[in-house]
Write a protein that holds these residues in place. Structure first.
Motif, short mmCIF file in Angstrom:
data_model
loop_
_atom_site.label_atom_id
_atom_site.label_comp_id
_atom_site.label_asym_id
_atom_site.label_seq_id
_atom_site.Cartn_x
_atom_site.Cartn_y
_atom_site.Cartn_z
N PHE A 38 -0.37 -0.95 -5.29
CA PHE A 38 -1.41 -0.22 -4.57
C PHE A 38 -1.15 1.28 -4.72
O PHE A 38 -0.13 1.78 -4.28
CB PHE A 38 -1.40 -0.62 -3.09
N ILE A 39 -2.07 1.98 -5.36
CA ILE A 39 -1.97 3.42 -5.53
C ILE A 39 -2.99 4.07 -4.59
O ILE A 39 -4.20 3.95 -4.79
CB ILE A 39 -2.22 3.86 -6.98
N GLY A 40 -2.49 4.70 -3.55
CA GLY A 40 -3.37 5.28 -2.54
C GLY A 40 -3.04 6.72 -2.25
O GLY A 40 -2.05 7.28 -2.75
N CYS A 41 -3.86 7.32 -1.43
CA CYS A 41 -3.68 8.72 -1.04
C CYS A 41 -2.62 8.83 0.05
O CYS A 41 -2.44 7.94 0.87
CB CYS A 41 -5.01 9.29 -0.55
N SER A 42 -1.93 9.96 0.08
CA SER A 42 -0.93 10.22 1.10
C SER A 42 -1.55 10.52 2.46
O SER A 42 -0.82 10.62 3.46
CB SER A 42 -0.04 11.40 0.69
N ASP A 43 -2.85 10.65 2.52
CA ASP A 43 -3.56 10.93 3.77
C ASP A 43 -3.07 9.99 4.87
O ASP A 43 -3.05 8.77 4.70
CB ASP A 43 -5.07 10.74 3.54
N SER A 44 -2.70 10.56 6.00
CA SER A 44 -2.11 9.78 7.09
C SER A 44 -3.08 8.79 7.72
O SER A 44 -2.68 7.89 8.47
CB SER A 44 -1.58 10.72 8.18
N ARG A 45 -4.37 8.93 7.40
CA ARG A 45 -5.38 8.01 7.95
C ARG A 45 -5.57 6.77 7.07
O ARG A 45 -6.33 5.86 7.44
CB ARG A 45 -6.71 8.75 8.10
N VAL A 46 -4.90 6.74 5.93
CA VAL A 46 -5.03 5.62 5.00
C VAL A 46 -3.73 4.81 5.04
O VAL A 46 -2.70 5.25 4.53
CB VAL A 46 -5.30 6.13 3.57
N ILE A 47 -3.78 3.63 5.66
CA ILE A 47 -2.59 2.80 5.83
C ILE A 47 -2.82 1.46 5.13
O ILE A 47 -3.45 0.55 5.69
CB ILE A 47 -2.27 2.57 7.32
N PRO A 48 -2.34 1.30 3.90
CA PRO A 48 -2.64 0.11 3.11
C PRO A 48 -2.41 -1.22 3.82
O PRO A 48 -3.27 -2.09 3.81
CB PRO A 48 -1.72 0.26 1.90
N ASP A 49 -1.24 -1.40 4.42
CA ASP A 49 -0.93 -2.69 5.04
C ASP A 49 -1.86 -3.02 6.21
O ASP A 49 -2.22 -4.18 6.42
CB ASP A 49 0.53 -2.73 5.51
N LEU A 50 -2.27 -2.00 6.95
CA LEU A 50 -3.20 -2.23 8.06
C LEU A 50 -4.59 -2.56 7.53
O LEU A 50 -5.29 -3.42 8.07
CB LEU A 50 -3.28 -0.99 8.96
N MET A 51 -4.98 -1.89 6.47
CA MET A 51 -6.34 -2.04 5.93
C MET A 51 -6.61 -3.45 5.43
O MET A 51 -7.73 -3.95 5.55
CB MET A 51 -6.55 -1.03 4.79
N VAL A 52 -5.61 -4.09 4.86
CA VAL A 52 -5.81 -5.44 4.31
C VAL A 52 -4.95 -6.49 5.00
O VAL A 52 -4.93 -7.65 4.59
CB VAL A 52 -5.56 -5.47 2.78
N GLN A 53 -4.24 -6.05 6.06
CA GLN A 53 -3.41 -6.97 6.83
C GLN A 53 -2.41 -7.72 5.94
O GLN A 53 -2.25 -8.94 6.04
CB GLN A 53 -4.29 -7.95 7.61
N SER A 54 -1.77 -6.99 5.06
CA SER A 54 -0.77 -7.59 4.18
C SER A 54 0.58 -7.67 4.89
O SER A 54 0.84 -6.96 5.86
CB SER A 54 -0.65 -6.79 2.88
#
Length: 218
Positions: A38-54
């Motif tokens: 997962f390549i995402g932005c460092s923006d503190s509002r973008v939380i990969p694990d929360l977004m997809v519940q991984s």
């Protein structure tokens, strides 16, 4: 947030760790084998694990300013994002790559500003990776288009550009062409929590939730 707040957060995490100790220790004994990079932005509002519940061990995550992917450059300089890509694909053998951009991206917004502060020398150089997305957005909508429309289009076009860039890596190109690696472009809306995915067949971003077999009311 001060240290006491971090300490309280860690205390809560320890309760989670205790409850899930066996599965977490299994990752220690067996090592990680994530399904996706997962390549995402460092923006503190973008939380990969929360977004997809991984779960822990599911995603190998690289985060940087603007979720940019520098083109392949086989020299001996320091390349943090490239190193992470190589490790995920060549060593961990992930089966999928997700490049996730988002609305109200500060990096894409900065493309339309003049950065002259010498303390941002590395940031200014890094933002060059988004210039082609900006140019294409302006050519499509016109320089006098409403700023928010330009920014939203720039954010989406940047995702597509980063997909082009990651395909310059020989191992990525090889695995993509032989079908052992899938590449996805996602667009996360920080105002709604929705994620759209890029459909290469129809050339459009479509709701990711439509692919899920879950309650439509969620």
């Amino acid at each position: 947030m001060n240290l006491e707040e971090y300490a309280q957060g860690n205390k809560l995490f320890k309760a989670y760790f205790k409850k899930n100790k066996e599965s977490l220790l299994k990752l220690v004994r067996s090592g990680q084998s994530p399904k996706a990079l997962f390549i995402g932005c460092s923006d503190s509002r973008v939380i990969p694990d929360l977004m997809v519940q991984s779960d822990p061990g599911d995603l190998f995550v690289i985060r940087n300013v603007g979720n940019f992917v520098p083109p392949y450059k086989p020299d001996e300089d320091f390349h943090a994002t490239a190193s992470g890509i190589e490790y995920a694909v060549s060593v961990l053998k992930v089966q999928e790559v997700i490049i996730c951009g988002h609305t109200h991206c500060g990096a894409c917004s900065s493309l339309y500003e003049d950065i002259s502060d010498p303390s941002l020398i590395h940031t200014k150089k890094w933002l060059e990776l988004g210039e082609s997305a900006k140019t294409t957005a302006i050519l499509s909508l016109g320089i006098n288009a409403p700023k928010e429309e330009l920014l939203r289009l720039t954010e989406k076009l940047s995702i597509m550009k980063q997909i082009d860039n990651i395909l310059t890596y020989p191992i990525i190109k090889k695995r993509f062409e032989n079908g052992s690696l899938s590449i996805h472009g996602w667009y996360y809306d920080i105002e709604t929590g929705n994620i759209d995915y890029y459909n290469a067949d129809t050339y459009e971003f479509l709701p990711l939730k439509d692919l899920a077999q879950t309650d439509d009311n969620l």
